[in-house]
Scaffold this motif. Sequence first.
Motif, PDB file in Angstrom:
ATOM      1  N   TYR A  46       0.795  -1.225   0.000  1.00  0.00           N
ATOM      2  CA  TYR A  46       0.000   0.000   0.000  1.00  0.00           C
ATOM      3  C   TYR A  46       0.832   1.282   0.000  1.00  0.00           C
ATOM      4  N   LEU A  48       2.722   4.528  -1.428  1.00  0.00           N
ATOM      5  CA  LEU A  48       2.489   5.402  -2.572  1.00  0.00           C
ATOM      6  C   LEU A  48       3.632   5.277  -3.562  1.00  0.00           C
ATOM      7  N   PRO A 141      -7.447   3.872  -3.416  1.00  0.00           N
ATOM      8  CA  PRO A 141      -7.155   5.306  -3.427  1.00  0.00           C
ATOM      9  C   PRO A 141      -7.833   6.048  -2.285  1.00  0.00           C
ATOM     10  N   ALA A 142      -8.951   5.556  -1.821  1.00  0.00           N
ATOM     11  CA  ALA A 142      -9.641   6.257  -0.743  1.00  0.00           C
ATOM     12  C   ALA A 142      -8.831   6.229   0.545  1.00  0.00           C
ATOM     13  N   ASP A 143      -7.902   5.264   0.638  1.00  0.00           N
ATOM     14  CA  ASP A 143      -7.090   5.185   1.844  1.00  0.00           C
ATOM     15  C   ASP A 143      -5.820   6.024   1.747  1.00  0.00           C
ATOM     16  N   SER A 144      -5.492   6.450   0.531  1.00  0.00           N
ATOM     17  CA  SER A 144      -4.278   7.246   0.400  1.00  0.00           C
ATOM     18  C   SER A 144      -4.612   8.683   0.741  1.00  0.00           C
ATOM     19  N   VAL A 145      -3.566   9.472   0.849  1.00  0.00           N
ATOM     20  CA  VAL A 145      -3.793  10.796   1.397  1.00  0.00           C
ATOM     21  C   VAL A 145      -3.384  11.872   0.408  1.00  0.00           C
ATOM     22  N   ALA A 146      -4.031  13.014   0.514  1.00  0.00           N
ATOM     23  CA  ALA A 146      -3.673  14.118  -0.368  1.00  0.00           C
ATOM     24  C   ALA A 146      -2.659  15.005   0.316  1.00  0.00           C
TER      25      ALA A 146
ATOM     26  N   SER C 109      -8.166  17.183   4.413  1.00  0.00           N
ATOM     27  CA  SER C 109      -7.551  16.321   3.424  1.00  0.00           C
ATOM     28  C   SER C 109      -8.382  16.332   2.155  1.00  0.00           C
ATOM     29  N   ALA C 110      -7.768  16.615   1.034  1.00  0.00           N
ATOM     30  CA  ALA C 110      -8.504  16.694  -0.220  1.00  0.00           C
ATOM     31  C   ALA C 110      -9.060  15.327  -0.607  1.00  0.00           C
ATOM     32  N   VAL C 111      -8.319  14.273  -0.278  1.00  0.00           N
ATOM     33  CA  VAL C 111      -8.789  12.939  -0.645  1.00  0.00           C
ATOM     34  C   VAL C 111      -9.993  12.541   0.189  1.00  0.00           C
ATOM     35  N   SER C 115     -13.701  11.826  -1.394  1.00  0.00           N
ATOM     36  CA  SER C 115     -14.438  10.583  -1.216  1.00  0.00           C
ATOM     37  C   SER C 115     -15.726  10.825  -0.448  1.00  0.00           C
ATOM     38  N   THR C 275      -2.343   5.143   6.346  1.00  0.00           N
ATOM     39  CA  THR C 275      -1.990   6.426   5.742  1.00  0.00           C
ATOM     40  C   THR C 275      -0.836   7.058   6.495  1.00  0.00           C
ATOM     41  N   MET C 278       2.458   5.368   5.753  1.00  0.00           N
ATOM     42  CA  MET C 278       2.840   5.640   4.371  1.00  0.00           C
ATOM     43  C   MET C 278       3.399   7.048   4.218  1.00  0.00           C
ATOM     44  N   MET C 333       1.280  15.169  -3.387  1.00  0.00           N
ATOM     45  CA  MET C 333       1.480  16.448  -2.739  1.00  0.00           C
ATOM     46  C   MET C 333       2.487  16.433  -1.585  1.00  0.00           C
ATOM     47  N   LEU C 370      -2.974  17.521  -7.665  1.00  0.00           N
ATOM     48  CA  LEU C 370      -3.693  16.326  -7.217  1.00  0.00           C
ATOM     49  C   LEU C 370      -4.844  15.979  -8.155  1.00  0.00           C
ATOM     50  N   VAL C 381      -9.793   9.224  -6.985  1.00  0.00           N
ATOM     51  CA  VAL C 381     -10.897   8.964  -6.058  1.00  0.00           C
ATOM     52  C   VAL C 381     -12.210   9.402  -6.685  1.00  0.00           C
TER      53      VAL C 381
END
Lengths: 146, 303, 426
Positions: A46, A48, A141-146, C109-111, C115, C275, C278, C333, C370, C381
Amino acid sequence: MTAFTAWQVWGRFVVNDSPSWTEPASVLMMGWFILLGSAVGVREGYHLGFDILVVVLPETPRRVLVTISDIAVTGFGGAMAWYGYQLAAGTWNNVSPALKIPVGISYTPLIVGGVLIVLFSLERILRRLAGLPEPHLEADPADSVA
Amino acid sequence: QEVVLRSADTHPDGYPTVEAVKFMSDVLKKETDGRISIQVFDSHQLGEEKETIEQTKFGVIDLNRVNFAPMNGIVPATIVPCMPYIFTSKENMRSVMDGPIGEDILKAFEPAGYVGLAVYDSGARSFYNSKHPIKTLEDLKGLKFRVIQSDLFVDMVNALGANATPMAYGEVYSGLQTGLIDGAENNWPSYESSKHFEVAKYYSLDQHSQCPEVLMMSKVSWDKLSPEDQTAVRDAAKQSVTKMRELWDAQEEKSRKIVEAAGVEINEVDPAPFVKAMDPIYEKYADTPELKDLVKRIRDTQK
Amino acid sequence: MALTILFGSFVLLLLIGTPIAFCLGIASFLTVAYLGIPPLIVFQQMNAGISVFALMAIPFFIYAGDLMVRGDIAARLVALAASLVGHFRGGLGQVNIAASTLFGGISGSAVADASAIGGLMIPQMRQRGYDVDYAVNITVTSSIIALMIPPSHNMIIYSISGGGQISIADLFTAGILPGFLLAMGLAAAAWYVANKRGYPITAFEGWGNIGRRALGAIPGIILIGIIFGGVRSGVFTATESSCIAIVYALLITLFVYKSMGWTDFVAATLGAVRTTAMVLLIIGAAAAFGWLLAYLRVPAQMIDFMQSMTDSPLVIFLLLNVLLLFLGTFMDMSPLIIITTPIFLPVVKAFGMDPVHFGVILVLNLGIGLCTPPVGAVLFVGCAVARIRVAEAIKTIWPFYFAAFVVLMLVTYVPAISLWLPSVFK
Ligand code: NA
Ligand code: NA
């Protein structure tokens, strides 16, 4: 999971009052979290990455490239464990001012995380060689972060 | 063959310690016909003090300018010059650190993997607050002071009868403004550059801490130098101390003038009762025979 | 040579699909080995990079945002937004943007935003006769707003990458006006497209309904107040307020709305753990990478290079924006903030830009990234929620890109948009 809850309690501690040891103690716990979580991330795939190229390639070259990548990660995990050990050993006699414990302790997650990364990426390589299905290349993708 | 020694500093370019090491580089270049020079990485480009101290030990970088305080857990002898009210004046601190006591403390760096080269000034820290001038211990009662995250400073302020509040440096200004804290403590240049004098206009010169700065070299890098080059490095470091003090005194003077012009009320303090209140602190922190002996030797210079 | 190894191996590894954190770490390791510096520096810096107390705010905010998505806080804020702007032209499109503005305030958070709001709004819009690509375009681009309105963990990442000396409270405050400006720009784009395509208008619900919805959304609004007020007044640090946000979100969803079950709670927690690991591993590896950049004096050379090209700050800022937009199309980002801040911050400072102002530009600029292929988490997303192909969404997204770019230019060249509000609060 349990640790995460504990971590939150740390946080609440910090909010209530600020004895000088809570900050470094929570930071120390966070180190364990991140490195163990990262090793599991290697196993589950998982992390990135930029997999556009890899995804569009045909099966065989894709497997070769991904295996090279896994070998590089294995090497890095090994180096992490080895140099993490050197750092821990070299700073074991330094006393951390707030916690009154050896500074070297903060480097121990590197050792454990490194060893696990080696094991998990070897597992990935072996699974691929054995023709077993791969842990999903991309995270949800919903678990990843922006 | 040419050697470029890499040196770390947390202070910004132009700060006296940074300029002193650059000056040392010029001296070295002249003495070695350009063979040895120093590249200074200012503004903690290579990491915070704790990190660069480790980098120095492992020979990742060659030189490092840090405060004595972060060395306390590594070289116990460095605790003594950081004790509250250990020095009676700037002149006392300088002569002690220039003399045999300073030499002994620098020698204590070696078993830990460092070569102590020179001791620089870090200024004398004193209390400032927004309420009233501090002349006696009575004046400190109940005041809330921001201190750095250090048990020694917390214990010191509490032993003086005030309340210690550890807080990040960046939050002090608004803390003083909103009354979250009544005061803080620092040296002339920091009191001025942080603009804290705008919101805390009583500066009481008790000079409780003069914990100095040290320029040290990695033992790994040191052993790579020939004995002649080692001597050249040592000499250049010694010369840089004079330069550093010149720059520091000028900086202090400049800051003092700015603060005075802003109408800050400054007062001297008779330190005797303050020193007396420090007995439990000395019991707790200077707790080995070696440290007690160092304390005694410094006290002897003040008689 | 060292720089060639550093960047060359990084790009190569990136292309063969190695996770970004490992690309950074391995490239640093190879370079250090080439330079003959003890390689343990890479791991020391990695460890130092993650041993920062303020970093804890990032997983906390992510977790709080996740809880709000899974709980009912987000849905209620959307309902409020719907009653407020639903009767304007392009109806639900405007609601979508308003919801991002309100909800973005707490998710950070934009993601999470894409979602949450995508999940709620896209089906609604499709049902009422809107094209799906339009719904996706709006959802995706408007979630950049979440990055600008406090809290924003990317602002925290920026502050830490900049050496931890930049006030997080100032950054949070500075993002508010640009966030609203972006909301207005996107609303204009949404209105333009809606008019062109002839989308319907919904009737005004009346003030009574608005009042009722506002009442339902109060807990969410209070949360925005706690986070913003707490950090701004200096009562809490960012980390502390993020921790309070979690506790508060948990209490509200569990006891007030009673909207979250045990499974949701576990899922939210596991999601936050993943997250966190990561993102923070990337931060750690980037610290090693950044250390090497400093050691090789890259920022200093960069400044010299830029100054030799032009002495006009206006041109430099434009070049930087274009470069960042370009990088943003390829990378995500947070790693970009972490990698570029140590290089660009000294440059913009040398050209007289306030670090807080640059932080706002950086977050807005990379936020646009993004939403662009090939690497755009938010775009993915949005498309995943709507089950359409990325190419379909991209074909019609241009008016929204254009609006975002105009706002980016305004924010770049009018410092007051970012810096006025923090100066008022000081
Ligand atoms: Na936000
Ligand atoms: Na992108």
